[in-house]
Design an enzyme around this catalytic site. Sequence first.
Site, short mmCIF file in Angstrom:
data_model
loop_
_atom_site.label_atom_id
_atom_site.label_comp_id
_atom_site.label_asym_id
_atom_site.label_seq_id
_atom_site.Cartn_x
_atom_site.Cartn_y
_atom_site.Cartn_z
N GLU A 9 0.79 -1.23 0.00
CA GLU A 9 0.00 0.00 0.00
C GLU A 9 0.83 1.28 0.00
O GLU A 9 0.28 2.37 -0.11
CB GLU A 9 -0.99 0.03 1.18
CG GLU A 9 -0.35 0.11 2.56
CD GLU A 9 0.00 -1.25 3.10
OE1 GLU A 9 0.95 -1.85 2.56
OE2 GLU A 9 -0.63 -1.69 4.07
N ASP A 82 -0.64 -4.38 4.89
CA ASP A 82 -0.36 -4.57 6.33
C ASP A 82 -1.21 -5.67 6.94
O ASP A 82 -2.26 -6.05 6.40
CB ASP A 82 -0.59 -3.26 7.08
CG ASP A 82 0.47 -2.21 6.73
OD1 ASP A 82 1.55 -2.60 6.27
OD2 ASP A 82 0.19 -1.01 6.91
N ASP A 84 -3.07 -5.73 9.59
CA ASP A 84 -4.23 -5.39 10.41
C ASP A 84 -5.51 -5.43 9.57
O ASP A 84 -5.48 -5.80 8.39
CB ASP A 84 -4.04 -4.01 11.06
CG ASP A 84 -3.78 -2.92 10.03
OD1 ASP A 84 -3.90 -3.18 8.82
OD2 ASP A 84 -3.42 -1.80 10.44
N GLU A 86 -7.35 -3.03 8.41
CA GLU A 86 -7.33 -2.08 7.30
C GLU A 86 -6.54 -2.67 6.13
O GLU A 86 -6.94 -2.57 4.97
CB GLU A 86 -6.68 -0.77 7.76
CG GLU A 86 -7.13 0.46 7.00
CD GLU A 86 -8.56 0.87 7.33
OE1 GLU A 86 -9.18 1.45 6.45
OE2 GLU A 86 -9.04 0.57 8.44
N TYR A 284 5.93 -3.61 12.88
CA TYR A 284 4.69 -2.90 12.55
C TYR A 284 4.24 -2.04 13.74
O TYR A 284 4.24 -2.49 14.88
CB TYR A 284 3.61 -3.90 12.18
CG TYR A 284 2.40 -3.25 11.55
CD1 TYR A 284 2.53 -2.38 10.49
CD2 TYR A 284 1.12 -3.54 12.04
CE1 TYR A 284 1.42 -1.78 9.91
CE2 TYR A 284 0.00 -2.96 11.46
CZ TYR A 284 0.16 -2.08 10.40
OH TYR A 284 -0.93 -1.49 9.83
N ARG A 286 1.31 -0.46 14.39
CA ARG A 286 -0.08 -0.45 14.87
C ARG A 286 -0.36 -1.79 15.54
O ARG A 286 -0.69 -2.76 14.88
CB ARG A 286 -1.06 -0.18 13.73
CG ARG A 286 -0.93 1.23 13.17
CD ARG A 286 -2.03 1.58 12.19
NE ARG A 286 -1.84 2.92 11.66
CZ ARG A 286 -1.18 3.20 10.53
NH1 ARG A 286 -0.65 2.22 9.82
NH2 ARG A 286 -1.04 4.45 10.13
N HIS A 329 0.33 -10.92 17.51
CA HIS A 329 1.17 -9.86 16.97
C HIS A 329 2.34 -9.58 17.91
O HIS A 329 2.40 -10.11 19.01
CB HIS A 329 0.36 -8.59 16.76
CG HIS A 329 -0.68 -8.74 15.68
ND1 HIS A 329 -1.62 -7.78 15.42
CD2 HIS A 329 -0.94 -9.75 14.82
CE1 HIS A 329 -2.40 -8.18 14.42
NE2 HIS A 329 -2.01 -9.37 14.05
#
Length: 832
Positions: A9, A82, A84, A86, A284, A286, A329
């Site tokens: 992205e 990613d 997550d 999103e 990462y 988030r 995670h």
Amino acid sequence: MSKNLVIVESPAKAKTIEKFLGKDFRVESSFGHISDLPSRELGVDVEGDFKPKYEVSKDKRDVVKKLKDLAKKAEIVWLASDEDREGEAIAWHLAEVLNLEKSKTKRIVFHEITKSAIERAVANPRSIDYHLVDAQQARRVLDRIVGYELSPVLWRKVKGGLSAGRVQSVAVRLIVEREREIKEFNPVASFRVDAEFSTSDGKRFKAKLPKNFTSRQEAEDFLDIVLSADFSVSNLEKKPVKKSPAPPFTTSTLQQEAARKLGFSVSRTMSNAQRLYEAGLITYMRTDSVNLSDEARNGAQVAITNNYGDVYSNPRNYKGKSKGAQEAHEAIRPTNFENQSVNAERDQARLYELIWKRAIASQMSEASLERTNVKIAINGDRPVAQNFVANGEVITFDGFLKVYLEGTDTEEEEQSGLLPDLSVNDALDSVFISATERFTRPPARYTEASLVKKLEELGIGRPSTYAPTISTIQNRNYIEKGTVDGTERHYIQLLAEGGSVKESTLTERVGSDKGKLVPTDIGMIVTDFLVNNFESILDYNFTARVEENFDDIADGKEDWRSMMKDFYKGFHPQVEDVKENAERESGERVLGVDPVSGRQVSVRLGRFGPMVQIGTVDEEEKPQFASLSPDQQLSSITFEEAMDLFKLPKSLGHYKEDEVEVNNGRYGPYVRYGKKFVSLPKGVDPLGVDLDDAIVYIKEKEKADAPIYSYQGLDVTKGKGRFGPFIKWNNLFINVNKKYDWDNLSESDIVTLIEDKIQKEKEKLIHDWPEAGIRIEKARWGRHNIIKGKQKVELPKTVDVSEMTLEQAIAELDKAAPKKKTTRKKATKKKN
């Protein structure tokens, strides 16, 4: 043509990944989401199954076309957004819009951009996780419905152009409620007693009474007693204690600590963390997990042993307390613990160092301390119920403190130091004993960091939402960063020293809101309206339950459409009822009666912002209006302050044949001189400005605007703007950085700044067609602008401008030109 197409992205992420993959792989960026809900309609089938209507945005059409062409030619398409929700939704949208075949599509995820992580991901692909996609869709759809249905209600009942949001409105409510607690708070005074003692060999240390006196008289009576008293050590306790390191960073703890230690805003932290991640330097960013992988713990152990020795190493794992934390995670950590620092921009380097220290410290030994507690008896003619207390702390083994100590949001007490060698019954001499007036403090206003902490405690929002939430409520002008340093307050100190008690009056600064989050009038009014009419939506528990619903959807335990139906069947009728029946909300306060006209004086929110009004719309005579100044609020302005606003504009006289007046404007008070406007310095009351003061401000402005040099026959002027000091030449604004002495720019400085700017402008120029008045220049983020007069069109990054012709440039300008609207006037008939 490459056999494998990898889609991420972000262009920066693509660039880093490309280094780790072979020639058979081509890495391209989708530049975030390629499709979303439409901007001009709800885009959700609320009458049916809540199916979202996704569309490819205009600025992504070229990106989609390019990716489609590449996907057709590739044998395998790897969706590497990613890990997550999103990112999962981005991967799903790519698969749908690009019409990817399942047999040639693979989904890969990684929490760090390193060679080993990328290779592991490629070796272990999976399919798209539709539970995660559904969780993201549920959040997007619910937030769209709330915003799309509530905002028109605010337009009708409060003021046009307003908007509401599920998480944002709750965050504003927290800040509004805190502000009202502060306004209603009444400080209570008490007297704190501090002392300094010395031992027989002259060593000094500090102590205090554990309990304050509630009145000055009690404090004076106590000092009278201790003036003639003797002091001795009545009790002494020493005990060893251990201090453990904090866990490695999650998203919210990183945001909080970067605010405390680096002074970063939440958005600044996330922007720099994103760039560190995309460069392959951290994992990462988030995440709500405090876990470290085995590989990470081993890497930290090696780094600790090499740098500090075996005794400092203590590998451990942590369990998170956050609801819905995804323990699979990892926490935020460096990808390589051997790198204590990185060669990057200053903000990134500082943030990386903070992340490295926190992660390393989490794997280090506990610190060992020896805490000493001493009680000091007051031996005199009159008995005293309290003893003085002194605390000391000695670090016997520093452990993780060698690297890092977590900050706190509150003002910390002075740290206890080393006490002298003491024994029970040792006699002590008093150097001084003071009783200082102290006041209870109101609750602290939220900072960005403490707001994030509160939202997390309440279970509102998730790691990815904190930064955009805080940015949104500031951009909507519901809250603002405070700018007031506070006011001075006097307090009394009584000092028993040298056989007598002396009194002195000291001052302290209180009520500072500098950098704190302060609600605006519009923020308070909107919050009151929403709480009064949509209490369930603004309820903290409701917002937290919604987040739990999203978590259940992500785990496959709940159907997102069923959740939406349950929510909407109660929400929509309530919206319709409020739209029809609720009273308008303007935050109106009646302040009194105008002594001249006898008309009502009130303040309220008007079309152009907060204002004071004399009279009402029901009277024959029209009301009079005056705008509040930027530092005044509807909730606190007094009658006298409101009436003073009607004294403006105030004519002061003439200067050089031009009329001079002082007034209050949208951006604060100012002096008008002819057609020129001069802003008054911060804190200056416009009503206190006379002609002489105004002339001083005018002359200062004229001096500031006067040319400081002439280059190639054109004047050079200087000024200070939104982005700092600058010089202006030939319509070019040239920033002056800190390496120059702004107040004393030399001729050579000015020439260097101008010539450097000219060279940069030349380097920006890609094409120039003077005969058509059109040029193409480099823009930010690797994009390009086509410019014609005041029209500027930003081209997508995918457009190759190197060989663009004038005809193509004109076509791009025409394509971006706003379309003329055609309107039809309805014929109306007059009825007799």
